[in-house]
Design an enzyme around this catalytic site. Sequence first.
Site, PDB file in Angstrom:
ATOM      1  N   GLY A   1      63.082  57.848  67.047  1.00  0.00           N
ATOM      2  CA  GLY A   1      62.939  59.241  66.659  1.00  0.00           C
ATOM      3  C   GLY A   1      61.502  59.722  66.644  1.00  0.00           C
ATOM      4  O   GLY A   1      60.598  59.094  67.200  1.00  0.00           O
TER       5      GLY A   1
ATOM      6  N   HIS B   1      40.781  38.759  41.298  1.00  0.00           N
ATOM      7  CA  HIS B   1      39.425  39.324  41.343  1.00  0.00           C
ATOM      8  C   HIS B   1      38.631  38.649  42.461  1.00  0.00           C
ATOM      9  O   HIS B   1      38.666  37.426  42.592  1.00  0.00           O
ATOM     10  CB  HIS B   1      38.710  39.092  40.022  1.00  0.00           C
ATOM     11  CG  HIS B   1      37.278  39.563  40.026  1.00  0.00           C
ATOM     12  ND1 HIS B   1      36.948  40.904  39.925  1.00  0.00           N
ATOM     13  CD2 HIS B   1      36.111  38.890  40.165  1.00  0.00           C
ATOM     14  CE1 HIS B   1      35.627  41.017  39.971  1.00  0.00           C
ATOM     15  NE2 HIS B   1      35.094  39.805  40.125  1.00  0.00           N
TER      16      HIS B   1
END
Length: 459
Positions: A40, A438
């Site tokens: 599409g 981290h």
Amino acid sequence: MSSDYDVVVLGSGPGGYIAAIRAAQLGLKAAVVEKEEVGGVCLNWGCIPSKALLRNAEVLNLFRDPAKWGVSFDNMTYDMGAAIDRSRRVVDRVVKGVQSLFKKHNIDLYRGTGRLASQGVVAIDSLGKKLKAANIILATGTRARSLPGLKVDGETVVTSRNALESRETPATIVIVGGGAVGVEFAYFYRSYGSEVTIVEMLPRLLPGEDEEVSQHLERALKRQGIQIMTGSTVEKLARSKGRAKVTISPGAEVIECDRVLLGVGVQPNTEELGLEGLGVEMENGFIKIDDRMAANVPGVYAIGDVTGKMPLAHVASAQGVLAAEVIAEREPAPLDYSQMPRAIYCQPQVASMGLTEQAAREKGHEVKIGRFPFAANGKAVALGLPDGFVKLVADARYGEILGAHLIGHDVTDLLAEISTARMLEGTALEIGRSVHAHPSLSEAIMEAGLGVFDESLNI
């Protein structure tokens, strides 16, 4: 000649092809009818090629200040045509992937225009076929909308689809509409050197987003050299020798440009589907559905943009899964459109879900806000991309997450954590107390969660 199917899907966009695959997974015999290309608009002329082009723009922008990275070179050149070529290669790869999934799941693909000939029958006139279907899913999508006096000609006045094919960089471009399409193309064209003006009728860009995010994006785009005219409309347009003179109100300012791009909404592809003959109920041109994706006619369902719910690919996919599961007599939970994630891919990116701060207060919630800037995030600083922030809107009493609003580099990839927390009924404090790696950009979400309770650790 006829064939029998449990499900026939009209349209193979991210709603249609996902619906067919999920139906096949559930043991249903499925077929897809597609008049253009598999995947599409989204895969061929929207989501995928535009994101490929935006990646090209990001790479190009890295070279704007090479000394920052300890790099030097002479005579840099760049070619928008090469970017377009790469985007088409990306599209080809993704489309082939969908086609292979059809084969894997034994889904029949018919290339042609389907229509509802009668209840339970889809006719494909160009192939001389009629498909008998116990259930029909309409996933025909939408197309770009024009405005009075701004007739699209594909050259001077274009849609996003035209823009994704054009290999030439316009020296000047006026973009009508400051929504997702408008800001994404503004970033792309400016990266390639175009003089860009965005004209938005409402008082701010991205009017559906949190006001702080809209204001931050406007400042960021202005720093990139993009002119922004909010509270403005195109009064008239004159074309001459492949260029345009655009008169903008208020003030009757005239801008001469090479191209005008319309990014002002969509209209549904519902013509010639045979809906009127079956009595399918419509609402403002869109197919009216219930929480089960069902239309008012038994055995007829609709998903994706053609329903007028939310014109987002991932919403269409979620609707497709739900429709297939309803047909297979499962009992899926209804979709909560208020919690659907929203993503905009200019840089800085914008990602959001749930209520804005203003909407939460208007609904009567007592709210607390947690904010954390990427300027205080070690990973963002190390990347040289400290612009933006995370903002969580939470219920003041229980810490329930009412909304999340992010702006910054690649923040669209951070939104899933909040979406998952919402589904599991997690609170802002639980996000804040979850250990995050981290250094990572995701730590900004943790810090914003803590910030709801005035417990942020790094600011």
